[in-house]
Design an enzyme around this catalytic site. Sequence first.
Site, PDB file in Angstrom:
ATOM      1  N   ASP A 280      -5.218   2.222   6.619  1.00 33.40           N
ATOM      2  CA  ASP A 280      -4.559   1.647   7.793  1.00 33.40           C
ATOM      3  C   ASP A 280      -5.532   0.671   8.428  1.00 33.40           C
ATOM      4  O   ASP A 280      -6.613   1.064   8.862  1.00 33.40           O
ATOM      5  CB  ASP A 280      -4.174   2.764   8.763  1.00 33.40           C
ATOM      6  CG  ASP A 280      -3.848   2.255  10.164  1.00 33.40           C
ATOM      7  OD1 ASP A 280      -3.407   1.101  10.294  1.00 33.40           O
ATOM      8  OD2 ASP A 280      -4.034   3.028  11.128  1.00 33.40           O
TER       9      ASP A 280
ATOM     10  N   ILE B  90       0.828  -1.201   0.000  1.00 38.36           N
ATOM     11  CA  ILE B  90       0.000   0.000   0.000  1.00 38.36           C
ATOM     12  C   ILE B  90       0.862   1.251   0.000  1.00 38.36           C
ATOM     13  O   ILE B  90       0.625   2.195  -0.772  1.00 38.36           O
ATOM     14  CB  ILE B  90      -0.949  -0.013   1.210  1.00 38.36           C
ATOM     15  CG1 ILE B  90      -1.986  -1.136   1.063  1.00 38.36           C
ATOM     16  CG2 ILE B  90      -1.640   1.328   1.378  1.00 38.36           C
ATOM     17  CD1 ILE B  90      -2.857  -1.327   2.278  1.00 38.36           C
TER      18      ILE B  90
ATOM     19  N   GLU C  66      -0.476  -2.138  10.750  1.00 36.14           N
ATOM     20  CA  GLU C  66      -0.633  -0.801  11.321  1.00 36.14           C
ATOM     21  C   GLU C  66       0.630  -0.341  12.039  1.00 36.14           C
ATOM     22  O   GLU C  66       1.087   0.798  11.858  1.00 36.14           O
ATOM     23  CB  GLU C  66      -1.820  -0.767  12.286  1.00 36.14           C
ATOM     24  CG  GLU C  66      -2.022   0.613  12.890  1.00 36.14           C
ATOM     25  CD  GLU C  66      -3.270   0.718  13.758  1.00 36.14           C
ATOM     26  OE1 GLU C  66      -3.530  -0.209  14.538  1.00 36.14           O
ATOM     27  OE2 GLU C  66      -3.992   1.736  13.645  1.00 36.14           O
ATOM     28  N   GLU C  67       1.212  -1.207  12.853  1.00 30.74           N
ATOM     29  CA  GLU C  67       2.399  -0.818  13.610  1.00 30.74           C
ATOM     30  C   GLU C  67       3.578  -0.503  12.690  1.00 30.74           C
ATOM     31  O   GLU C  67       4.337   0.443  12.940  1.00 30.74           O
ATOM     32  CB  GLU C  67       2.793  -1.925  14.592  1.00 30.74           C
ATOM     33  CG  GLU C  67       1.831  -2.096  15.744  1.00 30.74           C
ATOM     34  CD  GLU C  67       0.687  -3.035  15.437  1.00 30.74           C
ATOM     35  OE1 GLU C  67      -0.066  -3.387  16.350  1.00 30.74           O
ATOM     36  OE2 GLU C  67       0.547  -3.420  14.254  1.00 30.74           O
TER      37      GLU C  67
END
Length: 869
Positions: free
Chosen positions: A627, A616, A645-646
Amino acid sequence: MTSVKKENVCEHDVKQLENICQQNCPEVSGEVGTKHVNLSQTGSICNWEAEGRDPVSDRVPVKAEQTGEAFKNANIDQMHRTGKEAQRRCEESGDIWTQRKRSSGQSLKTGNTKPSSKDTETDGQVVLCNSQKLKSCDPVDTGEQEEGDVVPESPLSDTGCDACVSRVGGPEKLSKCRSSSGDSPAFEKESEPESPMDVDNSKNSCHGSEADEETSPLLDEREENNMAKSINKSFRIQYGDAELESRKSRFSTKGCEDFEGIDNSVKDDGLHIKPPGISPAPSSEGKGAKPGVKKDSKITSHFMRIPKMEEKSRKDKCEFKSQRAGKKIPKYVPPPLPTNKKWFGTPIEELRRMPVCGARLPHLRPSANHTVTVRVDLLREGEVPKPFPTHYKDLWDNKHVKMPCSEQNLYPVEDENGDRTAGSRWELIQTALLNKFTCSHDLKEAILRYNVAYAKKWDFTALTDFCDKVLEDAEAQHLFQSILPDMVKLALCLPTICTQPIPLLKQKMNHSITMSQEQIASFLANAFFCTFPRRNAKMKSEYSSYPDINFNRLFEGRSPRKPEKLKTLFCYFRRVTEKKPTGLVTFTRQCLQEFPDWERSQKKLSRLHVTYEGTIESNGQGMLQVDFANRFVGGGVTGAGLVQEEIRFLINPELIVSRLITEVLDHNECLIITGTEQYSEYTGYAETYRWARSHEDKTPRDEWQRRYTEIVAIDAFHFRRFLDQFGPEKIRRELNKAYCGFSRPNVPPQNLSAIATGNWGCGAFGGDSRLKALIQILAAAESGRDIVYFTFGDVELMRDIYSMHTFLCEKNQTVGDIYRLLLRYYNEECRTCSTSGPEVKLYSFIYNTVESYADSTDDDEEKGLCFED
């Protein structure tokens, strides 16, 4: 089912059993007893004879998986007994077979004779499929561990789902680069966080999970297997014609019907033949993985599979299976696709991106719903923005961030007389941090001086190991002599850099905050040194509905993830202290009160580009980048979490400041962050994540000096039961959440960029990747955006999504039509489903339902024409 004649039963069973023993290759279920014959073979012979088929020669490859397992759980009390001579011969044959197996080392073949030419074509697939089903259903421990149980070296899923174990091998990484890491430790289990102190995505991530091996729920009959085994043990067979005559009456029509019901269930399942050249990962559509075969893995390889069904009685299962077998659904097969394509759909170059598609921004001005913390009149390209107002202004209330430099930030101190007074905590922070650091112990002592209440609670093992064991001597010296002192200066400049009170983005608010990258850097430096007050309490504090912001959890434990996280963050701090960043970043909380009427929507599907390559952040530049968020934004970035996400929050660290200001997201809310910069590149995923190098972000800036990088945080619902997500309320919730993230009220569709997304909520949160893809496609169409879908290495998922999108477009299906199909799927396949997962998969149901409707419409038109004639 018609009953079997007495003479045929006896003669055929004895002769056939002798033939089986003489062939030295008995048709058994992976466990061969050398002391007695498995009576389930006799039942299978009777069933074949009743159907008028030869059990040896008349075998079709697609039905071969019936051979042992389909009748494994049959009631042994209904079987026939044969003579002692046959038992003796079988014992001899079994011994010979055992010796041959040991000498040759070959795996056991199913079948009594040499397979026919048809059997030979799919022999490997048949044996492998049988082996998988036998292993998943047989409760007896064979003493050998399956090769598929080995934890993958490079996991690509949302780590850990409740009560799941990964059985898939060799995952790929999220990035194009390969990790140089070796074996990785076992996964950590994940669960949805219930408090902001439990937001590790190693416990609650939306992506990447230890996946359970897929098994057929109707073949998981452990209770019956154990019962049959106990009966077989006490029911030692005394073979003889006379005994057979007395026993054959027990082989009733009811028993045969039981076999027939199980037989039909296996026939319905069939073998899933994959097209050549493709090694798709197992998915929630029920594609079984080949155990013991290592293949390239994907993020989706570790998604939650359909869990095993609860134990049920044989009567309920047979009745359910009979009902399903009687249901006739026309089978529609989508047209074949090329096997060597890396993407399908509209070329990605033709889809809208910023800044080309965007409208010109109005002048940046603060307003009631937009806080701007810099002087907009002095905003110049390439210059560090000036803070506004000029002098520090403080607000210590429940609507604004409580700043470390606030005069209200006090702590109790004792004077010379022993009297307790309130002292300035900011002064104590300055005194502690201005001391020279020579080792990690000095840094620990400095942080604990103004966090005395946590002196015996906080653990600094990860930070100590990073400084003492991971860094080389020269690197450690540079850290303590250069980087950390510069970070201290950046943190202590907070009252001169961030002069305006920062409002909290609370629930039900539609508000934006635009601040400079320099101000964000100062906030993050204070987060590193754990200076933010009132943010450390774990339960029932005023910030319990907010994520962690202080980095104390990043310093604890011995997780191998922590050193790579610290490398990534220190790269950021080195960069921003060496050269001040000059841009702005906007944080927007969007809360929608009105949503589309999904059932009546007449909008057509938008364009789709789907690929199994790329990421992405790399391939979605200029697009709205999704996200896969935790409802506490950032998930476990300040803890042990290290998935989609992290990782994004680490390589774009300015995202972490959203945790300081954003309350937990509600079902109708999202967080939009525009303008963050990427500072690092990486390889791997989760356990194999490695910081690779510093990254120079060349993304252009808009009129507000923000990078054209727009990221939207949307949190998927956590489904603890697979079937729950197909309920109307849950589908509507996910549609509304995606629509909230994709929609921009008052912005024309031609000015909206495409959406760059993927398998949202398909890790530990238990989402079905094909359903989630369809939901995002519908939400994108309703919001007027095209969609770019990354399957992260899953070739089969890419092909399935494209085929479904093409089919729906060709059939002129609207968003409302597809939504009603989802509701119909729930009503017909999921609502009354007594197993853990529906027998008919979602995409198959849509194909067949739409095609049947089209056929019936054609028939009606033909009848109408005939009537008019």
